[in-house]
Design a protein around this motif. Sequence first.
Motif, PDB file in Angstrom:
ATOM      1  N   ARG A 170       0.818  -1.217   0.000  1.00 55.55           N
ATOM      2  CA  ARG A 170       0.000   0.000   0.000  1.00 55.55           C
ATOM      3  C   ARG A 170       0.851   1.266   0.000  1.00 55.55           C
ATOM      4  O   ARG A 170       0.436   2.291  -0.548  1.00 55.55           O
ATOM      5  CB  ARG A 170      -0.911  -0.038   1.225  1.00 55.55           C
ATOM      6  N   GLY A 171       2.036   1.209   0.609  1.00 55.45           N
ATOM      7  CA  GLY A 171       2.885   2.395   0.681  1.00 55.45           C
ATOM      8  C   GLY A 171       3.298   2.874  -0.699  1.00 55.45           C
ATOM      9  O   GLY A 171       3.130   4.055  -1.056  1.00 55.45           O
ATOM     10  N   ARG A 173      -9.525  -0.590   8.192  1.00 59.75           N
ATOM     11  CA  ARG A 173      -8.796   0.659   8.340  1.00 59.75           C
ATOM     12  C   ARG A 173      -9.089   1.368   9.660  1.00 59.75           C
ATOM     13  O   ARG A 173     -10.251   1.629   9.972  1.00 59.75           O
ATOM     14  CB  ARG A 173      -9.173   1.620   7.213  1.00 59.75           C
ATOM     15  N   GLN A 211      -1.344   4.403  11.755  1.00 59.86           N
ATOM     16  CA  GLN A 211       0.069   4.303  11.349  1.00 59.86           C
ATOM     17  C   GLN A 211       0.514   2.842  11.334  1.00 59.86           C
ATOM     18  O   GLN A 211       1.199   2.382  10.424  1.00 59.86           O
ATOM     19  CB  GLN A 211       0.956   5.083  12.314  1.00 59.86           C
ATOM     20  N   ALA A 222      -0.808   0.893   8.434  1.00 59.53           N
ATOM     21  CA  ALA A 222      -0.033   1.148   7.209  1.00 59.53           C
ATOM     22  C   ALA A 222       1.220   0.268   7.175  1.00 59.53           C
ATOM     23  O   ALA A 222       1.623  -0.201   6.110  1.00 59.53           O
ATOM     24  CB  ALA A 222       0.337   2.624   7.117  1.00 59.53           C
ATOM     25  N   GLY A 228       4.459   4.991   8.168  1.00 58.97           N
ATOM     26  CA  GLY A 228       3.022   4.730   8.183  1.00 58.97           C
ATOM     27  C   GLY A 228       2.229   6.022   8.186  1.00 58.97           C
ATOM     28  O   GLY A 228       1.208   6.152   7.499  1.00 58.97           O
ATOM     29  N   VAL A 256       2.252   7.582   4.745  1.00 60.84           N
ATOM     30  CA  VAL A 256       1.312   6.932   3.827  1.00 60.84           C
ATOM     31  C   VAL A 256      -0.110   7.403   4.115  1.00 60.84           C
ATOM     32  O   VAL A 256      -0.882   7.716   3.200  1.00 60.84           O
ATOM     33  CB  VAL A 256       1.429   5.392   3.953  1.00 60.84           C
ATOM     34  N   HIS A 257      -0.441   7.474   5.390  1.00 59.21           N
ATOM     35  CA  HIS A 257      -1.774   7.952   5.766  1.00 59.21           C
ATOM     36  C   HIS A 257      -1.988   9.377   5.257  1.00 59.21           C
ATOM     37  O   HIS A 257      -3.076   9.718   4.763  1.00 59.21           O
ATOM     38  CB  HIS A 257      -1.930   7.896   7.288  1.00 59.21           C
TER      39      HIS A 257
END
Lengths: 633, 63
Positions: free
Chosen positions: A39-40, A461, A487, A490, A540, A543-544
């Motif tokens: 996902r990152g 999530r 975080q 992620a 994390g 990414v968020h």
Amino acid sequence: MGGTRLCGYGGKILRVNLSTGKISTQPTEKYARRFIGGRGINAWIMFDEMSPEVHPLDPENLLIYGAGALLGTMAPFACRVSIETKNAFNGGVGSANCGGHFGSELKFAGFDNVVIYGRAENLVYLWIHDDEAELRDASSLWGKTTWETERTLRSDLGDEGIRVSCIGPAGENLVRSACIMTDRAKAAGGSGVGQIMGSKRLKALAVRGSKPIEIAKPEEFMEAVDEARRRVERAPDTAAYRAAGYYGVESVSDGKPWEAGFRPVRNGQDDYWDPEKIRKVSGEAMARYRKRILACFGCPVGCMPWMEVEDGPYKIRGEGWWNNSSNSYCTRVDCVNPEAALKCHLLANQLGLDGDNAAVVIAWAFECYERGLLTKKDTDGLELTWGNHDAVLAMLEKLAYREGIGDLLAEGVKRASERLGKGSEAFALHIKGQDTLDGIRISKGWAFGIVTAPCAGRHLRGAVHSLHPEEFLSYEGVPRRVFLQEQFKAILDMTGICLYNHGILSWETRYEKTAAELLARITSSATDIDLSAEKFMRIGRQVHNLEKAFNTLHAGFTRRDDYPPQRYWNEPVKSGPYRGERLDHETWERMLDEYYELHGWDRQTSWQTRECLERLNLRQVADKLDRFGKLPS
Amino acid sequence: MACSFHHSEHRFFSPALSSTRVSRDNDTGEITMSIDSTCDACSNESAPLCVRYCAYGARSVVK
């Protein structure tokens, strides 16, 4: 960061333009040291390469597969693939995630991520094998279910070891609740990912690989893996999961798992279900259909049941039955027939429907029927009365094929309710426009995480999960717990560690950092990227923030989009031990203030400030938001 | 996976390097395993790695 050689990866990112047929690759290293994997990397590419004016169903929308960085190694629970795209429900972050074996096979084929754009002229599939990829005609697969598609591709390509990720009829028919089904039973659901794959005329990805994954520091890696395995073996629930699967353990009929409100009853009219009904579909009741437990790649626990209904009208067999299945096909529609419910679950898998999203819009239709807003004339004679499991089965088919009322429901509950009107919007359960399955009146951390998440309305999530009433009823400390959890989640999605089992890595402390420390050790030694728990949590957070910025830029979301559905403000739980419980508006506002403060976001708009983004080394993101006038003044 | 780690002198993971194969029958959900002639019972290891790392106890050494 670290040394110069990057290990632990397939090594390449595959880029596929369906419009031109052009296929190219680039080194994963370009992104991996900054955003690790899964996902990152996907989140960065989405933000960096997508224009805000692109509509989710435009060819220019990206559909990106990302295998977690630890897939293809012996890291326990490393099996998850993230799929990112522009959300078909709301134009913001689209994100889905599933386990299985597909992601590891992708890495063994030499690839970590697959970036798909454009639209094929005719239906195609993508065949990926050792360092190579090609688009092939898939016209013979049109109309096939997900199970038929996997069987056909394995047969045509002559290898039973091929892993398949595909859409079923629902995706082909551009149903918004279509999922991408992987390994027959692993649904990457939500965000309309199946609809978007269908819009690209891409039926499937088939993958086979024989390449090795090199480990940077094998001795350190195996020491960390051994530590993880010791934690698994010491964890009190491991033996139970292995024996009974996730549902068998988490959905026993002794009350707690059913009372905490995770499974709304009759489209969320209540959060309490009659114990007599619970007993008919509880973990104990479903055990009679469970023949064995299966596991995803690299999982030392195994939680997926193989279920069989041996005869009768609902005869069927296949993988999976989860807590959310009992929400979708039992409590939400008040159905107590376990065999019909199993058939619903496995039928949805075959049709390529995300059961979570499908059940929301179907239950909304049932409530419309109860209130007289829909009649038998609208439903082709179906009686949408609570408990009518045959009607649920029929509605799944109608939805997947857009037949009759299925065409209305295929647009998702927000659009369907706006089209029908008559006040039905008040009980259309969606967050940020995306259908939401989860009950959120009772557990406040669960509620706040699910609602504020960039990809909202999905239980994978942000949600803070607890079965202890003294924790889940309290608003105290919720923003901080969600801030940390998002975080940590992620990290799981960058490495591909399964959310359902990560708790085993930190069960002794019940503190995410314990698991983050171990995952940092495992990832560092596998890849040679220098990581600590703190560094990992910071990535994390980056990414968020990438996803938050995507929502601001592409969907125009602001503070007003961080509220729950009206029903959960206005209608309290009607019965059971938590009768009267609901979300409190004023407290919610205070939690939002605290949460935005923790992030360094603007309280009024919820937008990110330049300062907070630059602190996270995301100046490029701040600049782009600035260009579009999306930084707070 | 553990098997490939042994065969690669503790450097790589790859089912293709493994002496063992695991497959599933999609009609019944049944798992089958096989071991081919490249298995050296993990010579140079303190114990066969597949036995040591199989979380489900599906592997054992028969004396």
